[in-house]
Design a protein around this motif. Sequence first.
Motif, short mmCIF file in Angstrom:
data_model
loop_
_atom_site.label_atom_id
_atom_site.label_comp_id
_atom_site.label_asym_id
_atom_site.label_seq_id
_atom_site.Cartn_x
_atom_site.Cartn_y
_atom_site.Cartn_z
N SER A 64 -7.29 -25.90 -83.22
CA SER A 64 -8.03 -27.03 -83.83
C SER A 64 -9.10 -26.46 -84.76
O SER A 64 -8.75 -25.85 -85.75
CB SER A 64 -8.59 -28.01 -82.83
N ASP A 65 -10.37 -26.60 -84.48
CA ASP A 65 -11.37 -26.08 -85.42
C ASP A 65 -12.13 -24.88 -84.88
O ASP A 65 -13.17 -24.51 -85.40
CB ASP A 65 -12.37 -27.18 -85.80
N SER A 66 -11.61 -24.30 -83.78
CA SER A 66 -12.29 -23.13 -83.21
C SER A 66 -11.49 -21.88 -83.46
O SER A 66 -10.27 -21.92 -83.64
CB SER A 66 -12.44 -23.31 -81.70
N PHE A 67 -12.19 -20.75 -83.47
CA PHE A 67 -11.54 -19.47 -83.72
C PHE A 67 -11.81 -18.51 -82.58
O PHE A 67 -12.94 -18.40 -82.10
CB PHE A 67 -12.04 -18.87 -85.04
N ARG A 68 -10.75 -17.78 -82.16
CA ARG A 68 -10.87 -16.89 -81.00
C ARG A 68 -11.33 -15.51 -81.45
O ARG A 68 -10.80 -14.94 -82.39
CB ARG A 68 -9.51 -16.79 -80.31
N SER A 69 -12.33 -14.99 -80.74
CA SER A 69 -12.82 -13.64 -81.08
C SER A 69 -11.95 -12.60 -80.38
O SER A 69 -11.66 -12.72 -79.19
CB SER A 69 -14.27 -13.50 -80.62
N PRO A 70 -11.51 -11.56 -81.11
CA PRO A 70 -10.68 -10.53 -80.47
C PRO A 70 -11.50 -9.63 -79.55
O PRO A 70 -10.94 -8.89 -78.75
CB PRO A 70 -10.14 -9.72 -81.65
N TRP A 71 -12.82 -9.70 -79.67
CA TRP A 71 -13.65 -8.84 -78.82
C TRP A 71 -13.89 -9.48 -77.47
O TRP A 71 -13.79 -8.83 -76.42
CB TRP A 71 -14.99 -8.56 -79.52
N SER A 72 -14.21 -10.78 -77.43
CA SER A 72 -14.52 -11.43 -76.16
C SER A 72 -13.37 -12.28 -75.64
O SER A 72 -13.40 -12.74 -74.51
CB SER A 72 -15.74 -12.34 -76.34
N ASN A 73 -12.35 -12.50 -76.48
CA ASN A 73 -11.21 -13.37 -76.14
C ASN A 73 -11.66 -14.80 -75.87
O ASN A 73 -11.03 -15.53 -75.12
CB ASN A 73 -10.46 -12.83 -74.91
N LYS A 74 -12.78 -15.20 -76.47
CA LYS A 74 -13.25 -16.57 -76.26
C LYS A 74 -13.29 -17.31 -77.59
O LYS A 74 -13.44 -16.70 -78.65
CB LYS A 74 -14.68 -16.55 -75.69
N TYR A 75 -13.19 -18.63 -77.51
CA TYR A 75 -13.21 -19.43 -78.71
C TYR A 75 -14.63 -19.79 -79.10
O TYR A 75 -15.48 -20.03 -78.25
CB TYR A 75 -12.41 -20.73 -78.52
N CYS A 76 -14.86 -19.81 -80.40
CA CYS A 76 -16.17 -20.18 -80.88
C CYS A 76 -15.98 -21.18 -82.02
O CYS A 76 -15.38 -20.84 -83.02
CB CYS A 76 -16.90 -18.93 -81.38
N PRO A 77 -16.45 -22.39 -81.98
CA PRO A 77 -17.11 -23.09 -80.87
C PRO A 77 -16.22 -23.21 -79.64
O PRO A 77 -15.01 -23.28 -79.78
CB PRO A 77 -17.39 -24.48 -81.46
N PRO A 78 -16.79 -23.22 -78.46
CA PRO A 78 -16.01 -23.11 -77.21
C PRO A 78 -14.99 -24.22 -77.04
O PRO A 78 -15.21 -25.36 -77.44
CB PRO A 78 -17.06 -23.21 -76.10
N LEU A 79 -13.82 -23.83 -76.51
CA LEU A 79 -12.76 -24.79 -76.23
C LEU A 79 -12.39 -24.67 -74.76
O LEU A 79 -12.29 -23.57 -74.24
CB LEU A 79 -11.51 -24.46 -77.05
N ASP A 80 -12.11 -25.81 -74.10
CA ASP A 80 -11.73 -25.74 -72.68
C ASP A 80 -10.34 -25.17 -72.50
O ASP A 80 -10.08 -24.43 -71.56
CB ASP A 80 -11.77 -27.15 -72.06
N ASP A 81 -9.41 -25.57 -73.38
CA ASP A 81 -8.01 -25.19 -73.14
C ASP A 81 -7.42 -24.54 -74.38
O ASP A 81 -6.30 -24.82 -74.76
CB ASP A 81 -7.21 -26.43 -72.75
N GLY A 82 -8.19 -23.66 -75.02
CA GLY A 82 -7.67 -22.98 -76.21
C GLY A 82 -6.53 -22.04 -75.84
O GLY A 82 -6.48 -21.49 -74.75
N ILE A 83 -5.61 -21.83 -76.80
CA ILE A 83 -4.46 -20.95 -76.53
C ILE A 83 -4.96 -19.51 -76.38
O ILE A 83 -5.68 -19.00 -77.24
CB ILE A 83 -3.47 -20.99 -77.72
N LEU A 84 -4.55 -18.84 -75.29
CA LEU A 84 -4.92 -17.44 -75.09
C LEU A 84 -3.66 -16.60 -74.95
O LEU A 84 -2.65 -17.08 -74.43
CB LEU A 84 -5.76 -17.28 -73.82
N PRO A 85 -3.70 -15.34 -75.40
CA PRO A 85 -2.51 -14.50 -75.23
C PRO A 85 -2.32 -14.12 -73.77
O PRO A 85 -3.31 -14.01 -73.02
CB PRO A 85 -2.82 -13.26 -76.08
N PRO A 86 -1.04 -13.91 -73.33
CA PRO A 86 -0.81 -13.48 -71.95
C PRO A 86 -1.42 -12.10 -71.70
O PRO A 86 -1.68 -11.34 -72.63
CB PRO A 86 0.72 -13.43 -71.83
N GLU A 87 -1.64 -11.77 -70.41
CA GLU A 87 -2.36 -10.55 -70.02
C GLU A 87 -1.84 -9.29 -70.68
O GLU A 87 -2.61 -8.49 -71.21
CB GLU A 87 -2.27 -10.43 -68.48
N ASN A 88 -0.51 -9.09 -70.68
CA ASN A 88 0.03 -7.85 -71.23
C ASN A 88 -0.22 -7.76 -72.74
O ASN A 88 -0.51 -6.69 -73.27
CB ASN A 88 1.53 -7.71 -70.91
#
Lengths: 277, 169
Positions: A64-88
Amino acid sequence: ELKSALDLMRRLPPKDIESSLSKILTVAPDLVDDLLSAVDQPLKVQRCPDSGKDYLLCDYNRDSDSFRSPWSNKYCPPLDDGILPPENLRKMEIAANAAFEAYREQYYEGGVSSVYVWQTETGFACCIAIKKDGEKQAHPLPEGADPSTATLSQGTWNSIHVFDVCPRDADKKTEYKLTTTVMLFFETECPATDSDLSGNLTRTLERERPHVPGDVASHLANIGEMVEEMEGRMRDTLEEVYFGKTLEILRAVRTPVDERRAAQEGLMAEIAAKRKT
Amino acid sequence: LKTARSFILSAPPGEVNDVVADVKVLFGDRLNEEVLASILSEYDCKTHTVIKSSDGSKVLVCREGQLRPSTYFDHGKEYVVNHISGEIQSCSTAEPSASPLDPFRASAQEELDKYVKSSLSEGHAVVHVSRGSDGQEVLAILISGVKLNPRNFWNGRWTSSWHVRGLDP
């Protein structure tokens, strides 16, 4: 409608990519998903609030309008259910970001790089984004000249490498398909005039390479090698097109000195005559 | 519609028809003939478009040469131009100018024609006597040269305009 919008984006001035895109979207808002994924926009930088490091914004780390940081793996602005890559894949992403930081420091001595990895049906895909804003530089002036008459130039480099990786663990070979877009903007200001030389170039490369199943580093080595080769090639092509070809076209439109042209025509006539005999 | 105008005005040389086609698809009926004609006449004036007539004579479209809407003066003739199709609709001999600067205009035009022939490929230049913002008459020189090569994906355009003030007839 999409075809017209894409054609328009190819013809309008490249330095206006962002504003042209947003203008088209106000007229045709239902094209937003197709256009954002098809048109490469200049990379934007954002600071990751957790790590304090900069990261790049592109369509591949957007939800949507948030972007995931590759350093913290978190979305900014924060999203509850943003898409995250699998562990591996997240493990690979962390290693890739570190590797490309080193690459970037070596080749660019500055700038920002970010790598994003995601799952695909046949393997995984990743995007390596690099951005460097050159410093504004003044061209050397003759001695005693007024510094305010200096010509200032500034350039920005954006490269977006998207890999489609299909590993075949059975025979330990992987197919890598790379599509790279480089956007280069040059601006020159001087008291008499301003000039802008901008554009983008997209190229693809396909390679098959051996890999070690389960070992992230072997993929990274192959990917790194391809990026290095591709960036080198693109930089040379850009230099040729931006400067060589542009100068050629300028000469075709307006010949600097008529005597030179007359001399050239005389020479060509001579050669043609000699060829006939 | 401001958007449509900004897109068309920033079309690269030789590609304005493609841009207009794309804009028509996106804007649909909002872009009617009248609006399009006025945007294109602005584009032609801004880029000093040169239109060739069937007998080989050319007209350089510019503000300074505009006698009436869509009518421009060039080399002693009056041309009525269709901005949408890019063609000359009619051409007739113009009335000689009564301005005191006219002799300057005529001799400048002669020299310019020589310059254009030797320096610009497919170039054209025109000299007008026009009134500046301060009411003074100035000599306006407009030059335009275009080299189009769309098959090889490149086009180039050279446009220049010069205003000469302080001439004493």
